[in-house]
Write a protein that holds these residues in place. Structure first.
Motif, PDB file in Angstrom:
ATOM      1  N   ASN A 125       0.851  -1.195   0.000  1.00  0.00           N
ATOM      2  CA  ASN A 125       0.000   0.000   0.000  1.00  0.00           C
ATOM      3  C   ASN A 125       0.890   1.250   0.000  1.00  0.00           C
ATOM      4  OD1 ASN A 125      -1.749   2.114   0.559  1.00  0.00           O
ATOM      5  ND2 ASN A 125      -2.327   1.370   2.576  1.00  0.00           N
ATOM      6  N   PRO A 126       0.817   2.076  -1.051  1.00  0.00           N
ATOM      7  CA  PRO A 126       1.686   3.250  -1.113  1.00  0.00           C
ATOM      8  C   PRO A 126       1.146   4.464  -0.356  1.00  0.00           C
ATOM      9  CG  PRO A 126       0.436   3.083  -3.128  1.00  0.00           C
ATOM     10  CD  PRO A 126       0.070   1.887  -2.289  1.00  0.00           C
ATOM     11  N   ILE A 127      -0.103   4.390   0.121  1.00  0.00           N
ATOM     12  CA  ILE A 127      -0.708   5.576   0.735  1.00  0.00           C
ATOM     13  C   ILE A 127      -1.248   5.195   2.115  1.00  0.00           C
ATOM     14  CG2 ILE A 127      -2.352   7.462   0.452  1.00  0.00           C
ATOM     15  CD1 ILE A 127      -2.311   6.913  -2.581  1.00  0.00           C
ATOM     16  N   LEU A 128      -0.314   5.096   3.074  1.00  0.00           N
ATOM     17  CA  LEU A 128      -0.710   4.740   4.433  1.00  0.00           C
ATOM     18  C   LEU A 128      -1.650   5.797   4.998  1.00  0.00           C
ATOM     19  CD1 LEU A 128       2.610   3.424   6.032  1.00  0.00           C
ATOM     20  CD2 LEU A 128       0.887   2.190   4.737  1.00  0.00           C
ATOM     21  N   ILE A 129      -2.367   5.429   6.003  1.00  0.00           N
ATOM     22  CA  ILE A 129      -3.359   6.229   6.715  1.00  0.00           C
ATOM     23  C   ILE A 129      -4.600   6.444   5.851  1.00  0.00           C
ATOM     24  CG2 ILE A 129      -3.913   8.375   7.948  1.00  0.00           C
ATOM     25  CD1 ILE A 129      -0.917   8.578   8.643  1.00  0.00           C
TER      26      ILE A 129
END
Length: 167
Positions: free
Chosen positions: A129-133
Motif C-alpha cells: 500500500n503506497p498511501i498509508l493512513i
C-alpha cells in the motif's frame, strides 16, 4: 513514454516522520517512520518514476493528516492516484470504502474483494500500500493478534490510537 515526475516532501508531526508525494495535485504516496525514504525510493524504482523534492508540500501534508484525524476533511478516492496491480488496486479501493471505525481481519477483507481464499494475497497488497493512513491498512488485523504494518507495529498502534481518540 514520458516518465511521471512526482513532487515530494518529508515532514514531522506528533514526533512522527512522514513522506508525501503528489502527481498533478493527487496523493500518490504517503508513508511514515524511519524507513519511509527507503521505501519511497523503492516505490519510485518499481514504477519507473522520477521525483523532485518540494518542501512547500510540507504544510499540505500536515494539513491533510490533521484534517483526517480530526474528521474535518476526509480524503476521497479522487484525491488519490493509485499505482499497483489490478488486484492491489481492488484491495486498496475496497479497504478505502470500509468504515473508518471498524477493524477487520485479512480474511474479512479477502471476502470483501470476492477472493475468500486470498488472505495472504490481501496481506501482500496491504504490504505494498503506497498511501498509508488514507488507505487505512491500519484497520486490518490478523486473527492471531500479530501486528503487521509497513511502517512498523508501533506506528500501526499509534495510528489506531489516533483514530480511536477521535471517534
Amino acid at each position: 513514454m514520458l516518465k511521471i515526475s512526482l513532487k515530494w516532501a518529508q515532514f514531522q508531526l506528533d514526533e512522527v516522520n512522514y513522506l508525501i508525494a503528489l502527481n498533478n495535485n493527487k496523493i500518490v504516496y504517503l508513508n511514515m517512520g524511519a524507513n519511509a525514504f527507503d521505501d519511497f525510493s523503492s516505490f519510485l524504482k518499481v514504477n519507473n518514476f522520477e521525483a523532485n523534492e518540494d518542501q512547500s508540500l510540507e504544510a499540505f501534508g500536515i494539513n491533510k493528516i490533521n484534517d483526517y484525524f480530526n474528521h474535518f476533511n476526509l480524503i476521497s478516492l479522487d484525491d488519490l492516484e493509485l499505482y499497483g496491480t489490478p488486484f492491489q488496486i481492488k484491495v486498496w479501493k475496497t479497504l478505502f470504502s470500509v468504515s473508518r471505525n471498524k477493524l477487520l481481519t485479512y480474511q474479512e477483507l479477502a471476502f470483501l474483494v470476492n477472493q475468500p481464499l486470498a488472505n495472504r494475497a490481501v496481506g501482500t497488497a496491504l504490504k505494498n500500500n503506497p498511501i498509508l493512513i488514507f488507505i487505512p491498512c491500519h484497520l486490518v488485523i490478523s486473527k492471531s493478534g500479530m501486528i503487521n504494518y509497513k511502517a512498523g507495529p508501533e506506528l500501526k498502534v499509534f495510528v489506531q490510537s489516533k483514530e480511536k481518540l477521535t471517534f
